[in-house]
Motif scaffolding. Structure first.
Motif, PDB file in Angstrom:
ATOM      1  N   HIS A 123       0.978  -1.279  -0.068  1.00 35.63           N
ATOM      2  CA  HIS A 123      -0.077  -0.135  -0.109  1.00 35.63           C
ATOM      3  C   HIS A 123       0.732   1.220  -0.099  1.00 35.63           C
ATOM      4  O   HIS A 123       0.447   2.412  -0.615  1.00 35.63           O
ATOM      5  N   HIS A 148       5.667   3.163   6.601  1.00 30.57           N
ATOM      6  CA  HIS A 148       5.979   2.057   7.437  1.00 30.57           C
ATOM      7  C   HIS A 148       7.419   1.371   7.493  1.00 30.57           C
ATOM      8  O   HIS A 148       7.779   0.161   7.901  1.00 30.57           O
ATOM      9  N   TYR A 156       8.709  -2.050   6.118  1.00 28.60           N
ATOM     10  CA  TYR A 156       8.461  -2.258   4.646  1.00 28.60           C
ATOM     11  C   TYR A 156       8.060  -0.879   3.849  1.00 28.60           C
ATOM     12  O   TYR A 156       7.927   0.106   4.844  1.00 28.60           O
TER      13      TYR A 156
HETATM   14  C1  SIN Z   1      -1.640   0.146   8.034  1.00 27.57           C
HETATM   15  O1  SIN Z   1      -1.372   0.759   7.135  1.00 27.57           O
HETATM   16  O2  SIN Z   1      -1.972   1.007   9.303  1.00 27.57           O
HETATM   17  C2  SIN Z   1      -1.990  -1.061   8.617  1.00 27.57           C
HETATM   18  C3  SIN Z   1      -0.792  -2.100   7.957  1.00 27.57           C
HETATM   19  C4  SIN Z   1       0.131  -2.158   9.046  1.00 27.57           C
HETATM   20  O3  SIN Z   1      -0.371  -2.438  10.100  1.00 27.57           O
HETATM   21  O4  SIN Z   1       1.393  -2.118   8.827  1.00 27.57           O
END
Ligand code: SIN
Ligand code: FE
Length: 226
Positions: A123, A148, A156
């Protein structure tokens, strides 16, 4: 003949000036059209952003809060006005790439399978690709792609470490975690403010940039509310 020639010249000049004026108008109109297109695109993106937080009672709350917290941290760190603005866009749109993650994965109450995780982990990249056409988002995009990542390299999508991670990404990571813990998703018990701060402290140097965590904690200790 002389006056007539002058008259023609005057007419020619008027013509020329009209031409230049027309072209300037066309240029301005084009600029305005581009701005309108960009504004429309941003409105579409914001509308999309409202649809992605499935499972949350107040869809835009987390994104808005992340944007506010990131903005306050960036201001506290004395970053340039450009950076502060970019970080706010980044907060608002950090999870926009989830529009390409299937709903059954986003809504899944239990832990994800490896395959589902691989999809989820796309994402930040999808978000960056989606926003790439908008020049206004130029500075926010690398931050969104990096929201992230973790400073110890365990994050990631790329496993970047420390200051390989763009500063804005390190700011978004803290703001995102802070807001996610506080606002409490449907399947996650919300933390109190103190628990949230303890958790941020605990993950300083592993997940989070300590300077960013310290900036947020100092804001909160001074009574800043989000
Ligand atoms: C998010 O995008 O906050 C959920 C995915 C994740 O916990 O790494
Ligand atoms: Fe995310």
């Amino acid at each position: 003949a002389q006056p007539q020639k002058n008259a023609y010249t005057a007419i020619d000049r008027t013509g020329l000036m009209t031409n230049i004026a027309d072209q300037a108008t066309i240029g301005l109109q084009r600029k305005k059209l581009n701005q309108n297109l960009e504004t429309s695109f941003i409105e579409i993106i914001l509308a999309l952003a409202e649809t992605i937080e499935v499972g949350d009672a107040t869809p835009m709350r987390h994104s808005n809060q992340t944007a506010q917290v990131a903005y306050a941290i960036a201001s506290r760190m004395n970053l340039s006005e450009e950076m502060v603005k970019a970080v706010r866009w980044g907060g608002l749109l950090h999870d926009i790439g989830k529009i390409q993650v299937p709903e059954e994965i986003l809504r899944k109450p239990g832990p994800l399978t490896n395959t589902e995780w691989e999809i989820m982990k796309q994402h930040p990249i999808i978000g960056a690709e989606l926003l790439a056409p908008v020049s206004r988002f130029k500075d926010a995009i690398p931050m969104i792609e990096a929201h992230h990542e973790k400073v110890d390299g365990s994050g990631y999508p790329y496993g970047l470490k420390g200051d390989q991670i763009p500063l804005g990404g390190r700011i978004l990571a803290v703001a995102d975690a802070f807001s996610a813990m506080l606002c409490g998703r449907v399947y996650c018990h919300p933390y109190s403010l103190e628990q949230t701060l303890l958790e941020l402290q605990r993950c300083k140097n592993t997940h989070f940039d300590p300077t960013v965590v310290d900036a947020l904690i100092s804001l909160i200790r001074e009574g800043y509310q989000f």
